[in-house]
Structure formats: C-alpha cells, structure tokens
Design a protein around this motif. Sequence first.
Motif, PDB file in Angstrom:
ATOM      1  N   ARG A  56       0.819  -1.214   0.000  1.00  0.00           N
ATOM      2  CA  ARG A  56       0.000   0.000   0.000  1.00  0.00           C
ATOM      3  C   ARG A  56       0.856   1.269   0.000  1.00  0.00           C
ATOM      4  N   ARG A  57       2.175   1.092   0.188  1.00  0.00           N
ATOM      5  CA  ARG A  57       3.132   2.210   0.319  1.00  0.00           C
ATOM      6  C   ARG A  57       2.685   3.164   1.438  1.00  0.00           C
ATOM      7  N   LYS A  58       2.386   2.557   2.574  1.00  0.00           N
ATOM      8  CA  LYS A  58       1.956   3.320   3.744  1.00  0.00           C
ATOM      9  C   LYS A  58       2.771   2.887   4.948  1.00  0.00           C
ATOM     10  N   VAL A  59       3.046   3.856   5.815  1.00  0.00           N
ATOM     11  CA  VAL A  59       3.770   3.569   7.050  1.00  0.00           C
ATOM     12  C   VAL A  59       3.029   4.202   8.217  1.00  0.00           C
ATOM     13  N   ILE A  60       3.195   3.590   9.372  1.00  0.00           N
ATOM     14  CA  ILE A  60       2.596   4.112  10.601  1.00  0.00           C
ATOM     15  C   ILE A  60       3.709   4.251  11.634  1.00  0.00           C
ATOM     16  N   GLU A 103       9.283  12.534   7.759  1.00  0.00           N
ATOM     17  CA  GLU A 103       7.967  12.517   7.128  1.00  0.00           C
ATOM     18  C   GLU A 103       8.039  13.101   5.712  1.00  0.00           C
ATOM     19  N   ALA A 104       8.783  14.193   5.554  1.00  0.00           N
ATOM     20  CA  ALA A 104       8.942  14.802   4.232  1.00  0.00           C
ATOM     21  C   ALA A 104       9.679  13.863   3.275  1.00  0.00           C
ATOM     22  N   GLY A 110       7.269   8.626  -2.068  1.00  0.00           N
ATOM     23  CA  GLY A 110       5.976   8.070  -2.447  1.00  0.00           C
ATOM     24  C   GLY A 110       5.256   7.284  -1.364  1.00  0.00           C
ATOM     25  N   TRP A 111       5.645   7.463  -0.116  1.00  0.00           N
ATOM     26  CA  TRP A 111       5.003   6.760   0.995  1.00  0.00           C
ATOM     27  C   TRP A 111       4.032   7.698   1.694  1.00  0.00           C
ATOM     28  N   ASP A 112       2.868   7.171   2.083  1.00  0.00           N
ATOM     29  CA  ASP A 112       1.925   7.911   2.920  1.00  0.00           C
ATOM     30  C   ASP A 112       2.259   7.606   4.370  1.00  0.00           C
ATOM     31  N   VAL A 113       2.171   8.635   5.213  1.00  0.00           N
ATOM     32  CA  VAL A 113       2.583   8.505   6.610  1.00  0.00           C
ATOM     33  C   VAL A 113       1.405   8.796   7.538  1.00  0.00           C
ATOM     34  N   MET A 114       1.256   7.945   8.532  1.00  0.00           N
ATOM     35  CA  MET A 114       0.278   8.171   9.603  1.00  0.00           C
ATOM     36  C   MET A 114       1.039   8.192  10.921  1.00  0.00           C
ATOM     37  N   ILE A 115       0.709   9.176  11.748  1.00  0.00           N
ATOM     38  CA  ILE A 115       1.285   9.266  13.087  1.00  0.00           C
ATOM     39  C   ILE A 115       0.191   8.913  14.087  1.00  0.00           C
ATOM     40  N   GLU A 133      -9.484   4.362   7.728  1.00  0.00           N
ATOM     41  CA  GLU A 133      -9.551   5.456   6.747  1.00  0.00           C
ATOM     42  C   GLU A 133      -8.198   5.680   6.075  1.00  0.00           C
ATOM     43  N   PHE A 134      -7.131   5.511   6.837  1.00  0.00           N
ATOM     44  CA  PHE A 134      -5.779   5.698   6.294  1.00  0.00           C
ATOM     45  C   PHE A 134      -5.408   4.584   5.334  1.00  0.00           C
ATOM     46  N   LEU A 135      -5.705   3.356   5.714  1.00  0.00           N
ATOM     47  CA  LEU A 135      -5.274   2.218   4.915  1.00  0.00           C
ATOM     48  C   LEU A 135      -6.212   1.905   3.743  1.00  0.00           C
ATOM     49  N   ASP A 136      -7.474   2.244   3.880  1.00  0.00           N
ATOM     50  CA  ASP A 136      -8.459   2.005   2.810  1.00  0.00           C
ATOM     51  C   ASP A 136      -9.199   3.298   2.490  1.00  0.00           C
ATOM     52  N   PRO A 137      -8.542   4.232   1.816  1.00  0.00           N
ATOM     53  CA  PRO A 137      -9.199   5.517   1.545  1.00  0.00           C
ATOM     54  C   PRO A 137     -10.362   5.396   0.583  1.00  0.00           C
TER      55      PRO A 137
END
Length: 137
Positions: A56-60, A103-104, A110-115, A133-137
């Motif tokens: 998903r190119r997402k990180v938490i 984060e920048a 190309g990664w989305d970041v959630m804190i 919501e973050f993982l399944d927009p």
Amino acid sequence: MDTLTPQERSERMGRVRSADTRPEMVVRRLVHGMGYRYRLHRKDLPGKPDLVLPGRRKVIFVHGCFWHRHGDPECRLTRWPKSRLDFWVPKLTANEERDAKVEALLGEFGWDVMIVWECQVRDTEALKRRISEFLDP
C-alpha cells in the motif's frame, strides 16, 4: 534540580524503549486484528517506521507524546521537564525537527505517513476508524 541521583536517572532512562513499546504493541495488535499484514522497523526507510505496509506504500509511526512533542494542547502527556531545560529543550526540539524531515522524505519517496500518538491509543474505536480510513481511503 533533578530529584534523582545520577545513577537512578541513568537506570530510569535505560528503561526507555525505542521499539516494542506498549502503545506500539496496541497499534500492532489492532492493525493485525483488522486483517492487515505489515513489516516492522524497515531499516531501508527513513526513520525506520514502526509499521510498514509495502503493498500500500503506507507507514505508521507510533510516537510517544513526550519524546516527539505532541502538539495537541489537550494532551496531558506532553510536558516540559522541570529541570535541566538546557539539555531537554534542544534534545526534544531536535526530535521534532527530525520527525518532520523523515515525514517529508517518506513523502518524496511516495510513501503515505500516519502518526499515532501515545495518548490516542486509549480510544481504540476511534483509532480503529482512523487506521481504516488511512489504509483504505
């Protein structure tokens, strides 16, 4: 003035964990229970994110409110120490600056970041909604 002896302070600081903290474990169990699979602390990514979902190119990141300076005025866990401000102010400010750079950089790659903040872990239903919501927009 510090209320602990240097030895007591050293022991206490030595117990502070950087990985596998209680808030991180809560988030990991929650994300896994929601059916998502992830990798932990990938060293090839800036900041070694706590949870990485490569497909998903997402990180938490799970941030401690004190160490990462949670900006929410309602957060009771973010406070300045009462002693040795000459040490703590630059240290904690540098943590904030480093977090912003990480984060920048992740965004540039190309990664989305959630804190997820330590204080937000208490309300698991709200956190579950945010993660979903973050993982399944």
